[in-house]
Design a protein around this motif. Structure first.
Motif, mmCIF file in Angstrom:
data_model
loop_
_atom_site.group_PDB
_atom_site.id
_atom_site.type_symbol
_atom_site.label_atom_id
_atom_site.label_comp_id
_atom_site.label_asym_id
_atom_site.label_seq_id
_atom_site.Cartn_x
_atom_site.Cartn_y
_atom_site.Cartn_z
ATOM 1 N N THR A 67 -83.300 2.278 -1.212
ATOM 2 C CA THR A 67 -82.433 3.334 -1.699
ATOM 3 C C THR A 67 -83.062 4.002 -2.909
ATOM 4 O O THR A 67 -83.876 3.409 -3.610
ATOM 5 C CB THR A 67 -81.054 2.766 -2.085
ATOM 6 O OG1 THR A 67 -80.205 3.848 -2.458
ATOM 7 C CG2 THR A 67 -81.151 1.803 -3.244
ATOM 8 N N LYS A 68 -82.677 5.256 -3.141
ATOM 9 C CA LYS A 68 -83.214 5.937 -4.313
ATOM 10 C C LYS A 68 -82.664 5.290 -5.577
ATOM 11 O O LYS A 68 -81.591 4.694 -5.563
ATOM 12 C CB LYS A 68 -82.859 7.416 -4.274
ATOM 13 C CG LYS A 68 -81.366 7.707 -4.322
ATOM 14 C CD LYS A 68 -81.136 9.205 -4.240
ATOM 15 C CE LYS A 68 -79.645 9.534 -4.275
ATOM 16 N NZ LYS A 68 -79.404 10.975 -4.210
ATOM 17 N N ALA A 69 -83.408 5.395 -6.645
ATOM 18 C CA ALA A 69 -83.009 4.763 -7.897
ATOM 19 C C ALA A 69 -81.679 5.335 -8.362
ATOM 20 O O ALA A 69 -81.470 6.543 -8.342
ATOM 21 C CB ALA A 69 -84.077 4.981 -8.963
ATOM 22 N N PRO A 70 -80.732 4.464 -8.776
ATOM 23 C CA PRO A 70 -79.454 4.961 -9.254
ATOM 24 C C PRO A 70 -79.616 5.652 -10.598
ATOM 25 O O PRO A 70 -80.565 5.401 -11.337
ATOM 26 C CB PRO A 70 -78.624 3.677 -9.403
ATOM 27 C CG PRO A 70 -79.639 2.618 -9.671
ATOM 28 C CD PRO A 70 -80.828 3.013 -8.846
ATOM 29 N N GLU A 125 -78.389 -3.431 -5.742
ATOM 30 C CA GLU A 125 -78.470 -3.501 -7.196
ATOM 31 C C GLU A 125 -78.165 -4.905 -7.710
ATOM 32 O O GLU A 125 -78.707 -5.333 -8.730
ATOM 33 C CB GLU A 125 -77.537 -2.466 -7.831
ATOM 34 C CG GLU A 125 -78.044 -1.051 -7.634
ATOM 35 C CD GLU A 125 -77.311 -0.016 -8.468
ATOM 36 O OE1 GLU A 125 -76.583 -0.391 -9.413
ATOM 37 O OE2 GLU A 125 -77.477 1.185 -8.188
ATOM 38 N N THR A 126 -77.316 -5.635 -7.001
ATOM 39 C CA THR A 126 -77.075 -7.030 -7.379
ATOM 40 C C THR A 126 -78.356 -7.841 -7.238
ATOM 41 O O THR A 126 -78.732 -8.603 -8.132
ATOM 42 C CB THR A 126 -75.973 -7.655 -6.501
ATOM 43 O OG1 THR A 126 -74.757 -6.942 -6.688
ATOM 44 C CG2 THR A 126 -75.757 -9.119 -6.867
ATOM 45 N N TRP A 127 -79.024 -7.676 -6.104
ATOM 46 C CA TRP A 127 -80.266 -8.415 -5.883
ATOM 47 C C TRP A 127 -81.310 -8.043 -6.936
ATOM 48 O O TRP A 127 -81.953 -8.925 -7.524
ATOM 49 C CB TRP A 127 -80.807 -8.143 -4.486
ATOM 50 C CG TRP A 127 -82.100 -8.850 -4.209
ATOM 51 C CD1 TRP A 127 -83.338 -8.298 -4.070
ATOM 52 C CD2 TRP A 127 -82.281 -10.263 -4.052
ATOM 53 N NE1 TRP A 127 -84.275 -9.265 -3.836
ATOM 54 C CE2 TRP A 127 -83.667 -10.490 -3.817
ATOM 55 C CE3 TRP A 127 -81.418 -11.356 -4.078
ATOM 56 C CZ2 TRP A 127 -84.187 -11.762 -3.617
ATOM 57 C CZ3 TRP A 127 -81.944 -12.636 -3.876
ATOM 58 C CH2 TRP A 127 -83.312 -12.818 -3.654
ATOM 59 N N ASP A 128 -81.465 -6.765 -7.200
ATOM 60 C CA ASP A 128 -82.428 -6.335 -8.210
ATOM 61 C C ASP A 128 -82.058 -6.889 -9.591
ATOM 62 O O ASP A 128 -82.941 -7.266 -10.372
ATOM 63 C CB ASP A 128 -82.489 -4.806 -8.271
ATOM 64 C CG ASP A 128 -83.125 -4.191 -7.037
ATOM 65 O OD1 ASP A 128 -83.777 -4.929 -6.269
ATOM 66 O OD2 ASP A 128 -82.960 -2.975 -6.833
ATOM 67 N N PHE A 129 -80.768 -6.936 -9.885
ATOM 68 C CA PHE A 129 -80.300 -7.477 -11.166
ATOM 69 C C PHE A 129 -80.642 -8.959 -11.286
ATOM 70 O O PHE A 129 -81.206 -9.400 -12.286
ATOM 71 C CB PHE A 129 -78.797 -7.242 -11.286
ATOM 72 C CG PHE A 129 -78.208 -7.631 -12.624
ATOM 73 C CD1 PHE A 129 -78.608 -7.002 -13.781
ATOM 74 C CD2 PHE A 129 -77.232 -8.608 -12.695
ATOM 75 C CE1 PHE A 129 -78.055 -7.350 -15.009
ATOM 76 C CE2 PHE A 129 -76.668 -8.960 -13.912
ATOM 77 C CZ PHE A 129 -77.082 -8.328 -15.069
ATOM 78 N N PHE A 130 -80.308 -9.723 -10.253
ATOM 79 C CA PHE A 130 -80.599 -11.158 -10.293
ATOM 80 C C PHE A 130 -82.104 -11.423 -10.365
ATOM 81 O O PHE A 130 -82.543 -12.413 -10.960
ATOM 82 C CB PHE A 130 -80.021 -11.843 -9.052
ATOM 83 C CG PHE A 130 -78.517 -11.997 -9.065
ATOM 84 C CD1 PHE A 130 -77.763 -11.643 -10.173
ATOM 85 C CD2 PHE A 130 -77.855 -12.514 -7.963
ATOM 86 C CE1 PHE A 130 -76.381 -11.783 -10.196
ATOM 87 C CE2 PHE A 130 -76.468 -12.667 -7.961
ATOM 88 C CZ PHE A 130 -75.729 -12.304 -9.072
ATOM 89 N N MET A 131 -82.889 -10.534 -9.780
ATOM 90 C CA MET A 131 -84.333 -10.744 -9.758
ATOM 91 C C MET A 131 -84.991 -10.349 -11.072
ATOM 92 O O MET A 131 -86.194 -10.540 -11.247
ATOM 93 C CB MET A 131 -84.963 -9.967 -8.605
ATOM 94 C CG MET A 131 -84.665 -10.568 -7.237
ATOM 95 S SD MET A 131 -85.217 -12.281 -7.075
ATOM 96 C CE MET A 131 -86.983 -12.051 -7.209
ATOM 97 N N ARG A 132 -84.264 -9.811 -12.011
ATOM 98 C CA ARG A 132 -84.825 -9.559 -13.336
ATOM 99 C C ARG A 132 -85.184 -10.861 -14.044
ATOM 100 O O ARG A 132 -86.035 -10.880 -14.939
ATOM 101 C CB ARG A 132 -83.810 -8.832 -14.228
ATOM 102 C CG ARG A 132 -83.509 -7.409 -13.857
ATOM 103 C CD ARG A 132 -82.639 -6.794 -14.957
ATOM 104 N NE ARG A 132 -82.225 -5.437 -14.643
ATOM 105 C CZ ARG A 132 -81.672 -4.624 -15.536
ATOM 106 N NH1 ARG A 132 -81.477 -5.037 -16.777
ATOM 107 N NH2 ARG A 132 -81.313 -3.404 -15.189
ATOM 108 N N PHE A 133 -84.525 -11.941 -13.641
ATOM 109 C CA PHE A 133 -84.592 -13.181 -14.432
ATOM 110 C C PHE A 133 -85.489 -14.229 -13.781
ATOM 111 O O PHE A 133 -85.816 -14.145 -12.625
ATOM 112 C CB PHE A 133 -83.172 -13.710 -14.636
ATOM 113 C CG PHE A 133 -82.222 -12.648 -15.101
ATOM 114 C CD1 PHE A 133 -82.334 -12.107 -16.367
ATOM 115 C CD2 PHE A 133 -81.251 -12.160 -14.253
ATOM 116 C CE1 PHE A 133 -81.473 -11.115 -16.795
ATOM 117 C CE2 PHE A 133 -80.379 -11.159 -14.667
ATOM 118 C CZ PHE A 133 -80.491 -10.637 -15.952
#
Length: 322
Positions: A28-31, A314-322
């Protein structure tokens, strides 16, 4: 001491939303992300909370699975018989650290709902990106509501599960996550007030901070992501400003706990494209994000021209920050 909020009979008709069995792998395009100014916090950061820290292995690292395998399990917790479904990868390696992700079901849903929708779609991304993850779907429904409203027995259950998994499995204890929609978001938010040292980050899809048991907030930092539709009449963005009830006050609570002193105005979506806001003032280890979209009570949203559920992505991307 823990305290319970006053509990009234649940009048919200929060029903199971439609969940796809899988997610498109299309990107998806960046929010749209808005950076808002705030006071600078001074929060000490534990080494286990540094971004991209080395895994912190549980006691179960190196142990054979024996009879503890994927499927439905039963345990006694706080005097109640509780069930949960755990999903352990077929290629599980006892010497490899695994992220642990809890998926909390909504009203009208059960633990098998989480399995069928791939744990809010996060398992689809874990498999696509080849990220070692163990998923857990606990079952609620021990009183008249999906998750308990008058006592802390769901919190005890969560703690008991976490202790068991750390003992039985090779868990990266610095990367434990929780997510949920509607009533599942409510119990996730409730857990986020007490288990900040156990949870690395949480994601709440249409949370509410009333009609659910809430412990005394420990006011410790936690990475927090939530979303609420501008037309959600069930778990409202603002239910009561006077009582500080609503999805707005869920993420404002964590903004304050993460050191933000001057609480900002929050931009809400005004077009069909959602708006995700990241807030200045939080330590990079403890970000707070809020997603706004024009819509009602759902955890499945797509921007115009996209077939990707941005909530899961976005949840997956958020969790993958850590």
């Amino acid at each position: 001491m823990r305290k319970a909020t006053s509990y009234t009979a649940m009048t919200l008709a929060i029903f199971l939303s439609a969940h796809p069995a899988g997610l498109s792998a299309e990107t998806t395009k960046a929010p749209q992300t808005t950076k808002l100014g705030a006071g600078q916090p001074s929060i000490p950061v534990d080494p286990a909370r540094k971004l991209k820290n080395r895994p912190v292995l549980s006691a179960g690292s190196g142990k054979k699975l024996e009879d503890f395998k994927s499927g439905i399990h039963t345990m006694t917790s706080a005097g109640l018989e509780r069930k949960y479904t755990i999903d352990i990868p077929d290629n599980y390696n006892k010497n490899k650290p695994y992220r642990l992700i809890f998926a909390m079901h909504m009203m009208g849903g059960h633990m098998d709902t989480m399995v069928n929708n791939h744990f809010y779609g996060l398992k689809t991304y874990a498999e696509k990106d080849n990220v070692p993850c163990i998923f857990v779907a606990p079952e609620g429904y021990t009183d008249q509501t999906p998750w308990r409203g008058s006592d802390d027995k769901d919190h005890i259950f969560f703690g008991d599960m976490l202790a068991l998994f750390k003992d039985k499995l090779s868990i990266d204890t610095s990367r434990v996550f929780c997510c949920g929609f509607s009533f599942g978001a409510m119990v996730t938010y409730s857990l986020s007030l007490e288990f900040q040292k156990d949870l690395r980050a949480v994601a709440c899809y249409a949370p509410a901070n009333w009609n659910i048991y809430l412990p005394a907030n420990k006011h410790e930092p936690l990475a927090f992501f939530s979303m609420t539709g501008t037309e959600d009449g069930l778990c409202k963005y603002i239910n009561s400003d006077e009582l500080k009830q609503g999805g707005k006050y869920c993420f404002l609570t964590h903004l304050e706990d993460n050191g933000v002193k001057a609480l900002p105005e929050i931009p809400l979506a005004t077009t069909p494209t959602h708006v995700t806001t990241g807030f200045k003032g939080c330590p990079k280890e403890y970000p707070v994000l809020f997603g706004s979209f024009i819509g009602g009570h759902t955890d499945t949203m797509r921007d115009p021209g996209s077939d990707v559920n941005w909530v899961a992505k976005e949840t997956w991307d958020f969790f993958m920050r850590f």
